[in-house]
Design an enzyme around this catalytic site. Structure first.
Site, PDB file in Angstrom:
ATOM      1  N   HIS A 109     -10.689 -18.397  38.785  1.00  0.00           N
ATOM      2  CA  HIS A 109      -9.354 -18.808  38.348  1.00  0.00           C
ATOM      3  C   HIS A 109      -9.478 -19.846  37.238  1.00  0.00           C
ATOM      4  CE1 HIS A 109      -7.429 -16.812  41.714  1.00  0.00           C
ATOM      5  NE2 HIS A 109      -8.171 -17.480  42.572  1.00  0.00           N
ATOM      6  N   CYS A 116      -2.782 -18.224  35.422  1.00  0.00           N
ATOM      7  CA  CYS A 116      -4.222 -18.001  35.578  1.00  0.00           C
ATOM      8  C   CYS A 116      -4.561 -16.822  34.673  1.00  0.00           C
ATOM      9  CB  CYS A 116      -4.553 -17.685  37.039  1.00  0.00           C
ATOM     10  SG  CYS A 116      -6.247 -17.135  37.319  1.00  0.00           S
ATOM     11  N   HIS A 123      -5.644 -13.533  36.340  1.00  0.00           N
ATOM     12  CA  HIS A 123      -4.706 -12.943  37.300  1.00  0.00           C
ATOM     13  C   HIS A 123      -3.237 -13.019  36.869  1.00  0.00           C
ATOM     14  CE1 HIS A 123      -8.306 -14.093  39.736  1.00  0.00           C
ATOM     15  NE2 HIS A 123      -8.189 -12.802  40.013  1.00  0.00           N
ATOM     16  N   MET A 173       0.088 -14.345  38.973  1.00  0.00           N
ATOM     17  CA  MET A 173      -0.357 -15.712  39.254  1.00  0.00           C
ATOM     18  C   MET A 173       0.123 -16.609  38.113  1.00  0.00           C
ATOM     19  SD  MET A 173      -4.076 -17.035  40.499  1.00  0.00           S
ATOM     20  CE  MET A 173      -3.945 -16.136  42.032  1.00  0.00           C
TER      21      MET A 173
END
Length: 81
Positions: free
Chosen positions: A21, A66, A69, A74
């Site tokens: 991440h 992120c 993601h 995210m």
């Protein structure tokens, strides 16, 4: 996640699963005068429990995501009062 904090409050992002991440602030979604690159954590955090933090002094809304993601949803916003 969307959260609201007081100006001067510290926000910590903790890597809990599904890594890697990072935390990237969108230059179009931060208050005027804030350097999104300077407050972003571009480097990937890979280890469980790894964390990065920011202190938000300027009121406004800060949009972040992120990179690996973002397409999976995210993303979030931090509102600083």
């Amino acid at each position: 996640a969307n959260i609201t904090v007081a100006a001067g409050e510290k926000v910590t992002f903790v890597n809990n699963r599904g890594f890697p991440h990072n935390v990237v602030f969108d230059e179009d979604e931060v208050p005027a005068g804030i350097d999104a690159d300077a407050i972003s954590h571009i480097d990937l955090i890979n280890g469980p429990g790894d964390e990065v933090s920011n202190v938000f002094d300027t009121p406004g809304t800060y949009g972040y995501y992120c990179e690996p993601h973002q397409g999976a949803g995210m993303v979030g916003k931090i509102t600083v009062k």
